[in-house]
Motif scaffolding. Sequence first.
Motif, mmCIF file in Angstrom:
data_model
loop_
_atom_site.group_PDB
_atom_site.id
_atom_site.type_symbol
_atom_site.label_atom_id
_atom_site.label_comp_id
_atom_site.label_asym_id
_atom_site.label_seq_id
_atom_site.Cartn_x
_atom_site.Cartn_y
_atom_site.Cartn_z
ATOM 1 N N ILE A 50 0.835 -1.199 0.000
ATOM 2 C CA ILE A 50 0.000 0.000 0.000
ATOM 3 C C ILE A 50 0.872 1.252 0.000
ATOM 4 N N ALA A 51 1.902 1.271 0.824
ATOM 5 C CA ALA A 51 2.782 2.441 0.886
ATOM 6 C C ALA A 51 3.498 2.667 -0.434
ATOM 7 N N SER A 52 3.841 1.588 -1.118
ATOM 8 C CA SER A 52 4.624 1.698 -2.346
ATOM 9 C C SER A 52 3.788 2.011 -3.570
ATOM 10 N N ASP A 53 2.557 1.465 -3.654
ATOM 11 C CA ASP A 53 1.858 1.470 -4.941
ATOM 12 C C ASP A 53 0.383 1.824 -4.884
ATOM 13 N N VAL A 54 -0.146 2.242 -3.741
ATOM 14 C CA VAL A 54 -1.598 2.387 -3.617
ATOM 15 C C VAL A 54 -1.957 3.748 -3.029
ATOM 16 N N ASP A 55 -2.959 4.399 -3.626
ATOM 17 C CA ASP A 55 -3.571 5.609 -3.094
ATOM 18 C C ASP A 55 -4.980 5.282 -2.595
ATOM 19 N N GLY A 56 -5.502 6.148 -1.743
ATOM 20 C CA GLY A 56 -6.907 6.083 -1.362
ATOM 21 C C GLY A 56 -7.241 5.138 -0.229
ATOM 22 N N PHE A 57 -6.232 4.569 0.433
ATOM 23 C CA PHE A 57 -6.535 3.570 1.461
ATOM 24 C C PHE A 57 -7.341 4.168 2.611
ATOM 25 N N ASP A 58 -6.979 5.376 3.053
ATOM 26 C CA ASP A 58 -7.695 5.982 4.181
ATOM 27 C C ASP A 58 -9.159 6.235 3.826
ATOM 28 N N ALA A 59 -9.411 6.669 2.586
ATOM 29 C CA ALA A 59 -10.798 6.911 2.156
ATOM 30 C C ALA A 59 -11.590 5.613 2.145
ATOM 31 N N LEU A 60 -10.977 4.544 1.668
ATOM 32 C CA LEU A 60 -11.646 3.242 1.667
ATOM 33 C C LEU A 60 -11.930 2.791 3.096
ATOM 34 N N ALA A 61 -10.942 2.937 3.981
ATOM 35 C CA ALA A 61 -11.121 2.501 5.370
ATOM 36 C C ALA A 61 -12.275 3.249 6.032
ATOM 37 N N ARG A 62 -12.395 4.540 5.744
ATOM 38 C CA ARG A 62 -13.496 5.315 6.336
ATOM 39 C C ARG A 62 -14.854 4.814 5.833
ATOM 40 N N GLN A 63 -14.944 4.512 4.550
ATOM 41 C CA GLN A 63 -16.234 4.120 3.982
ATOM 42 C C GLN A 63 -16.668 2.727 4.425
ATOM 43 N N VAL A 64 -15.727 1.825 4.668
ATOM 44 C CA VAL A 64 -16.112 0.467 5.076
ATOM 45 C C VAL A 64 -16.276 0.350 6.582
ATOM 46 N N ALA A 65 -15.995 1.429 7.313
ATOM 47 C CA ALA A 65 -16.014 1.346 8.778
ATOM 48 C C ALA A 65 -17.372 0.919 9.313
ATOM 49 N N GLN A 66 -18.453 1.317 8.615
ATOM 50 C CA GLN A 66 -19.794 0.981 9.095
ATOM 51 C C GLN A 66 -20.282 -0.384 8.602
ATOM 52 N N PHE A 67 -19.512 -1.037 7.764
ATOM 53 C CA PHE A 67 -19.915 -2.355 7.257
ATOM 54 C C PHE A 67 -19.389 -3.442 8.193
ATOM 55 N N THR A 68 -19.848 -3.404 9.409
ATOM 56 C CA THR A 68 -19.412 -4.383 10.402
ATOM 57 C C THR A 68 -19.985 -5.756 10.060
ATOM 58 N N PRO A 69 -19.391 -6.816 10.577
ATOM 59 C CA PRO A 69 -19.951 -8.152 10.323
ATOM 60 C C PRO A 69 -21.405 -8.266 10.759
ATOM 61 N N GLU A 70 -21.761 -7.601 11.841
ATOM 62 C CA GLU A 70 -23.138 -7.673 12.326
ATOM 63 C C GLU A 70 -24.089 -6.985 11.345
ATOM 64 N N TYR A 71 -23.685 -5.813 10.856
ATOM 65 C CA TYR A 71 -24.528 -5.105 9.894
ATOM 66 C C TYR A 71 -24.647 -5.894 8.598
ATOM 67 N N VAL A 72 -23.522 -6.367 8.077
ATOM 68 C CA VAL A 72 -23.538 -7.126 6.826
ATOM 69 C C VAL A 72 -24.349 -8.401 6.985
ATOM 70 N N GLY A 73 -24.182 -9.088 8.119
ATOM 71 C CA GLY A 73 -24.926 -10.311 8.348
ATOM 72 C C GLY A 73 -26.423 -10.078 8.363
ATOM 73 N N ALA A 74 -26.852 -9.009 9.033
ATOM 74 C CA ALA A 74 -28.289 -8.709 9.104
ATOM 75 C C ALA A 74 -28.827 -8.324 7.735
ATOM 76 N N ARG A 75 -28.056 -7.563 7.009
ATOM 77 C CA ARG A 75 -28.531 -7.076 5.710
ATOM 78 C C ARG A 75 -28.537 -8.181 4.663
ATOM 79 N N ALA A 76 -27.475 -8.962 4.600
ATOM 80 C CA ALA A 76 -27.373 -10.025 3.593
ATOM 81 C C ALA A 76 -27.999 -11.326 4.045
#
Length: 757
Positions: free
Chosen positions: A270-296
């Motif tokens: 990630i440090a060498s070749d990837v941008d946007g990791f912090d933005a991705l981490a923020r957006q997936v923060a609410q997709f907890t296993p409990e939320y995903v399990g209930a929804r799916a």
Amino acid sequence: MTRHVDRPVDAEAQNAPALQVVPEQAGVTVPTICRLCPAHCGVLATVQSGVLVEVKGDPENPLFKGYTCPKGRALPELHNSPSRLLHSQKRQLDGSFAPIPIEQAMDEIADRLRGIVAEHGGRSIAVYTGTSGQAYPGGANMAAALLQAIGSPMFFTPNPIDSPGKQIAASAHGNWLAGDLPFSGADTWLLVGLNPVLSKANGVPFNNPAQRLKDEVARGMKLIVVDPRRTETAKRATIHIQPRPGEDPTILAGLIHVIVAEGLVDHAFIASDVDGFDALARQVAQFTPEYVGARAQVPPEQIVAAARLFATRRGGMANCGTGPNFSQHGNLTEYLALCLATICGRWPRAGDKVHRPNVLLPAYTARAQASGPFQGWGYGTRLRVRDLGDAACGLPTAALADEILLEGEGQVRALICNGSNPMAAWPDQRRTQQAMEKLDLLVCVDVEMALTARLADYVIATKMTLETPGMTQRVEALKYYTIGIGYPVPYAQYSPRVVDPPAGSDLIEEWQFYHGIARRLGLNLTMGVKYGFGRYDEAPPTVIDMAQSDDLTTEGLYEKICAGGRLTLDEVRGFPHGRVFDVDEVVAGKEPGCTERLDVGNVPMMAELAEVRSFDFNSEQSGEDYPMRLISRRSNQFLNSAGRTLPGVRLTRGKPYNPLFMHPEDMAHLGLRSGDAITIASRHDRIPGIVEPDETLRRHVVAMYHCFGGLVEEDDAYALHGSNVGRLIAADHEYDPITGIPRMSNVAVSVSPGWVG
């Protein structure tokens, strides 16, 4: 223009009598290539008394080693089918069809195209080329060149109504110039909505995918499958997540959430070749296993286990199928699959063996570096409907019917269907039929009177695959379409013509039709094919000078197409059973000064992920009027509409129609028994069907094969030809704003006993 639809052409009356096999005469068996699907299996074909009598696997083929599927083994039935067209057809004033010599047909079609262009401009001409074009590499390329010479940008393919998210995701994420990781030897793999055991799709190599998967699982691979049905592939999985349909991006976001939260990412990559990791981490923060399990509607612990399994084992990538692209948010789903691989560092590194090196395509330098995001939409040709335009996946095919129906400047008035069947394959069949009937000129280039051909002004009868030469170059090119597909080794094969066309026939090859039209219009053609990762490297264009092309053959055209390849066609011809060539290359290191990076935080994709998170999924689950969810399904016996009417294939399946598969408990709840007639209704339309049990499905989920059925007015014959799933789908509702693909799976439907037309 209103068309009177006559009964299908009586093939026995229109065609020359079929040749009879003489049992006493010994047949000749030769190696060749089956070209019914992207796999292009190496097979053996036996010809007896000038007739193709058998196709079977070639045990001397070094890649396929005797493997072939039922579709390939049915090639003799396709070649010798009584419904095959041996002469081109012209619609008569009374709506019937009559044979027309091919040269006369091209004269008349060219004259009509000339008049339409003169009155309405080049944009009024469109081409739609189907999946069968893979078998004839010159056809689609020549058709595109003809359109370009006419001055029309209106070239359409099945891609935007199949898996357009793959190219859109790649443009947002960027590509890795060393390609993807090999399936063989990986310790884990993730398949989302894919059943490659049957479909020969991406992910598992398609040289006998069932055996490849069995071998890898036996070796120790831990397979993860996400699918609402317990498919043939899912049965081999270590973890099968069986969600309610449409939740693929939710599940992928949940997997990424666990991997990020538990620090299982590849920090150095990630440090060498990837941008946007912090933005991705923020957006997936609410997709907890409990939320995903209930929804799916899956156990939360499955999400955790799958994430840990994928992130902590060596190798392994994530591939998505057609179903997730059909179910809305296909771009996002494909993008998250790329992000999942990237944050885990799942790309080849310097010194690794090059995976999928070219043979008949030009050699390339595989480098361990990114080719960053590029503009994948919002450029080029704009359509007149729904604010849609060109994109990396091609022009939005789901909007073509409206481009035909909408009056005014820029209206499409002539359509050439190249080896394609819009009436069977496009969404919103009722609107599609209205569009086909409105055209000033409809030309179908086909081997039979398919559903769309029955509405055509001209049907151009073409040769079949084994009556033409074949080569595997187009299969090599698939890796530029998406990761996880194409030959896993430097394999190539060339096949000469195996059998002559039937005696007394008047057939043409696809490319020859477009070449003939161009000559009559006085146009030179330039075929430019773009291959390459990222921003694409353009191969040298093939220029066809009409003044000097009288003696052009398919063999000569293939030489032009393959010019500049790593190996020449002559070198490949020397190995009639195909060959895995000695290409011993390793991935090169990053170029000095390279600053390009992959992007896992693309702004539009993160905005769409936020929309997914804010969607009220409970409201979608509680629809009482349409309580079932209809999903797509593949068969091992036929590919789209090709081959589904053959007696031998029908006998293998046992029926000529496409049943609606339903869980037995749902059938019992509705008082249904296997074989009962039913009505399937969506908010858009309704179709008849015949129900059958399938305990591999989730409760309240039903599945059906596509590309079946007759014309709109022929519903009552559903037991003879099945039903068209596309009728249930509105092309202008719940569509993707980039690709135009409407919701074609995870469709809310009701099922009720009986059918009243």
